[in-house]
Write a protein that holds these residues in place. Structure first.
Motif, PDB file in Angstrom:
ATOM      1  N   GLN B  57       8.661   8.489  -3.383  1.00 57.28           N
ATOM      2  CA  GLN B  57       7.419   7.751  -3.592  1.00 57.28           C
ATOM      3  C   GLN B  57       7.458   6.438  -2.827  1.00 57.28           C
ATOM      4  N   ASN B  58       6.372   6.157  -2.138  1.00 49.09           N
ATOM      5  CA  ASN B  58       6.273   4.906  -1.384  1.00 49.09           C
ATOM      6  C   ASN B  58       6.120   3.723  -2.336  1.00 49.09           C
ATOM      7  N   ALA B  59       6.836   2.652  -2.030  1.00 51.18           N
ATOM      8  CA  ALA B  59       6.773   1.451  -2.858  1.00 51.18           C
ATOM      9  C   ALA B  59       5.447   0.722  -2.647  1.00 51.18           C
ATOM     10  N   THR B  60       4.957   0.133  -3.708  1.00 52.43           N
ATOM     11  CA  THR B  60       3.759  -0.704  -3.628  1.00 52.43           C
ATOM     12  C   THR B  60       4.011  -1.978  -4.430  1.00 52.43           C
ATOM     13  N   GLU B  61       3.394  -3.041  -3.974  1.00 53.94           N
ATOM     14  CA  GLU B  61       3.500  -4.335  -4.650  1.00 53.94           C
ATOM     15  C   GLU B  61       2.195  -5.075  -4.410  1.00 53.94           C
ATOM     16  N   ASN B  62       1.259  -4.877  -5.357  1.00 53.84           N
ATOM     17  CA  ASN B  62      -0.063  -5.497  -5.251  1.00 53.84           C
ATOM     18  C   ASN B  62      -0.748  -5.084  -3.942  1.00 53.84           C
ATOM     19  N   ARG B  63      -1.011  -5.999  -3.035  1.00 55.42           N
ATOM     20  CA  ARG B  63      -1.717  -5.657  -1.799  1.00 55.42           C
ATOM     21  C   ARG B  63      -0.796  -5.079  -0.727  1.00 55.42           C
ATOM     22  N   PHE B  64       0.483  -5.043  -1.011  1.00 52.20           N
ATOM     23  CA  PHE B  64       1.466  -4.585  -0.035  1.00 52.20           C
ATOM     24  C   PHE B  64       1.948  -3.186  -0.406  1.00 52.20           C
ATOM     25  N   SER B  65       1.989  -2.310   0.574  1.00 49.97           N
ATOM     26  CA  SER B  65       2.523  -0.973   0.358  1.00 49.97           C
ATOM     27  C   SER B  65       3.246  -0.524   1.620  1.00 49.97           C
ATOM     28  N   VAL B  66       4.107   0.456   1.443  1.00 54.34           N
ATOM     29  CA  VAL B  66       4.849   0.955   2.597  1.00 54.34           C
ATOM     30  C   VAL B  66       4.530   2.429   2.803  1.00 54.34           C
ATOM     31  N   ASN B  67       4.727   2.865   4.046  1.00 56.58           N
ATOM     32  CA  ASN B  67       4.681   4.284   4.391  1.00 56.58           C
ATOM     33  C   ASN B  67       6.077   4.642   4.889  1.00 56.58           C
ATOM     34  N   PHE B  68       6.856   5.241   4.011  1.00 54.09           N
ATOM     35  CA  PHE B  68       8.246   5.559   4.300  1.00 54.09           C
ATOM     36  C   PHE B  68       8.340   7.009   4.727  1.00 54.09           C
ATOM     37  N   GLN B  69       8.720   7.237   5.969  1.00 50.78           N
ATOM     38  CA  GLN B  69       8.892   8.572   6.512  1.00 50.78           C
ATOM     39  C   GLN B  69      10.368   8.743   6.860  1.00 50.78           C
ATOM     40  N   LYS B  70      11.124   9.324   5.934  1.00 51.26           N
ATOM     41  CA  LYS B  70      12.582   9.373   6.088  1.00 51.26           C
ATOM     42  C   LYS B  70      12.991  10.194   7.301  1.00 51.26           C
ATOM     43  N   ALA B  71      12.370  11.340   7.497  1.00 51.61           N
ATOM     44  CA  ALA B  71      12.765  12.209   8.610  1.00 51.61           C
ATOM     45  C   ALA B  71      12.499  11.522   9.953  1.00 51.61           C
ATOM     46  N   ALA B  72      11.438  10.794  10.021  1.00 57.81           N
ATOM     47  CA  ALA B  72      11.089  10.086  11.261  1.00 57.81           C
ATOM     48  C   ALA B  72      11.763   8.728  11.354  1.00 57.81           C
ATOM     49  N   LYS B  73      12.446   8.321  10.298  1.00 53.62           N
ATOM     50  CA  LYS B  73      13.093   7.008  10.227  1.00 53.62           C
ATOM     51  C   LYS B  73      12.085   5.907  10.548  1.00 53.62           C
ATOM     52  N   SER B  74      10.996   5.970   9.816  1.00 52.51           N
ATOM     53  CA  SER B  74       9.907   5.016   9.995  1.00 52.51           C
ATOM     54  C   SER B  74       9.594   4.354   8.659  1.00 52.51           C
ATOM     55  N   PHE B  75       9.262   3.080   8.717  1.00 54.71           N
ATOM     56  CA  PHE B  75       9.052   2.295   7.486  1.00 54.71           C
ATOM     57  C   PHE B  75       8.007   1.226   7.791  1.00 54.71           C
ATOM     58  N   SER B  76       6.736   1.573   7.670  1.00 53.78           N
ATOM     59  CA  SER B  76       5.675   0.636   8.010  1.00 53.78           C
ATOM     60  C   SER B  76       5.167  -0.090   6.764  1.00 53.78           C
ATOM     61  N   LEU B  77       4.652  -1.272   6.987  1.00 54.50           N
ATOM     62  CA  LEU B  77       4.112  -2.108   5.906  1.00 54.50           C
ATOM     63  C   LEU B  77       2.604  -2.235   6.074  1.00 54.50           C
ATOM     64  N   LYS B  78       1.873  -1.911   5.020  1.00 50.30           N
ATOM     65  CA  LYS B  78       0.427  -2.072   5.029  1.00 50.30           C
ATOM     66  C   LYS B  78       0.046  -3.228   4.127  1.00 50.30           C
ATOM     67  N   ILE B  79      -0.742  -4.134   4.684  1.00 48.27           N
ATOM     68  CA  ILE B  79      -1.263  -5.259   3.906  1.00 48.27           C
ATOM     69  C   ILE B  79      -2.774  -5.049   3.784  1.00 48.27           C
ATOM     70  N   SER B  80      -3.224  -4.889   2.560  1.00 49.32           N
ATOM     71  CA  SER B  80      -4.653  -4.679   2.300  1.00 49.32           C
ATOM     72  C   SER B  80      -5.320  -5.998   1.930  1.00 49.32           C
ATOM     73  N   ASP B  81      -6.628  -6.076   2.239  1.00 47.09           N
ATOM     74  CA  ASP B  81      -7.390  -7.283   1.877  1.00 47.09           C
ATOM     75  C   ASP B  81      -6.615  -8.532   2.304  1.00 47.09           C
ATOM     76  N   SER B  82      -6.297  -8.614   3.568  1.00 49.68           N
ATOM     77  CA  SER B  82      -5.419  -9.680   4.051  1.00 49.68           C
ATOM     78  C   SER B  82      -6.005 -11.068   3.766  1.00 49.68           C
ATOM     79  N   GLN B  83      -5.094 -11.995   3.482  1.00 50.74           N
ATOM     80  CA  GLN B  83      -5.471 -13.361   3.135  1.00 50.74           C
ATOM     81  C   GLN B  83      -4.821 -14.339   4.111  1.00 50.74           C
TER      82      GLN B  83
END
Lengths: 116, 115
Positions: B57-83
């Motif tokens: 399960q991808n971690a989330t913390e309020n407006r911050f969430s990640v897209n963790f793709q283990k096989a691709a070794k990718s770990f992106s950060l999404k910031i929603s409603d940026s301030q």
């Protein structure tokens, strides 16, 4: 969690002199780390300091140049010895402490060093 | 040895929009932990979010969430409603073990939120 303070926050030093940076943690921690960071750049680990043992230095960093003390579980110092302008950088202290269900690394505010 | 790569040196986005910061990594370990740290101009480094590799399960913390793709070794950060307060350097980091283990940092992405 852990709150980390560093002293001094900044300093301007003459080449050939030494500066000791202090790092204080508000709780007992096992591992402390010292990093160097050029403005706008990433962090480079200098050494890991474990209480009761010698610090472990990363490649390119030596104890004679960056002696570290770790006298107890809440305090550490880093000395930058025989400084040259190339030592101008931000020095960050961090500590590993239990956060929300897992260990996390907490950082101090940094010490901005300028060597003239 | 492990490596962390951030291919976006700088990004900017309008306030209230969503932005995604990229991170790829390499490690031979099966168990590891990934982090995103934020360093505002005041330079105090703050942990934004953490992901354990064994958790699907991808971690989330309020407006911050990640897209963790283990096989691709990718770990992106999404910031929603940026301030405006999200303006900072963002560092992706990796450690292979919690407790007594150093972090490997990426080169960072400088994010600017435009009013």
């Amino acid at each position: 969690s852990a709150v980390i303070s560093q002293k001094p926050s900044r300093d301007i030093c003459q080449r050939g002199t030494s500066l000791t940076i202090q790092c204080q943690v508000d709780s007992q921690v096992t591992m402390m780390f010292w990093y160097r960071q050029q403005p706008g750049q990433s962090l480079t680990l200098i050494a890991t300091a474990n209480q009761g043992s010698e610090a472990t230095y990363e490649s390119g960093f030596v104890i004679d140049k960056f002696p570290i003390s770790r006298p107890n579980l809440t305090f550490s110092t880093l000395t930058v010895s025989n400084m040259s302008p190339e030592d101008s950088s931000i020095y960050l202290c961090s500590a590993e402490a239990l956060g929300q269900g897992a260990y996390e690394q907490y950082f101090g505010p940094g010490t901005r060093l300028t060597v003239t | 040895a492990q490596t962390v790569t951030q291919s976006q040196p700088e990004m900017s986005v309008q306030e209230a929009e969503t932005v995604t910061l990229s991170c790829t990594y390499d490690t031979s370990e099966n168990n590891y932990y990934l982090f995103w740290y934020k360093q505002p101009p005041s330079r105090q480094m703050i942990l934004v979010i953490r992901q354990e590799a064994y958790k699907q399960q991808n971690a989330t913390e309020n407006r911050f969430s990640v897209n963790f793709q283990k096989a691709a070794k990718s770990f992106s950060l999404k910031i929603s409603d940026s301030q405006l307060g999200d303006t900072a350097m963002y560092f992706c980091a990796l450690t292979t073990r919690f407790g007594n283990e150093k972090l490997t940092f990426g080169t960072g992405t400088r994010l600017t939120i435009i009013p």
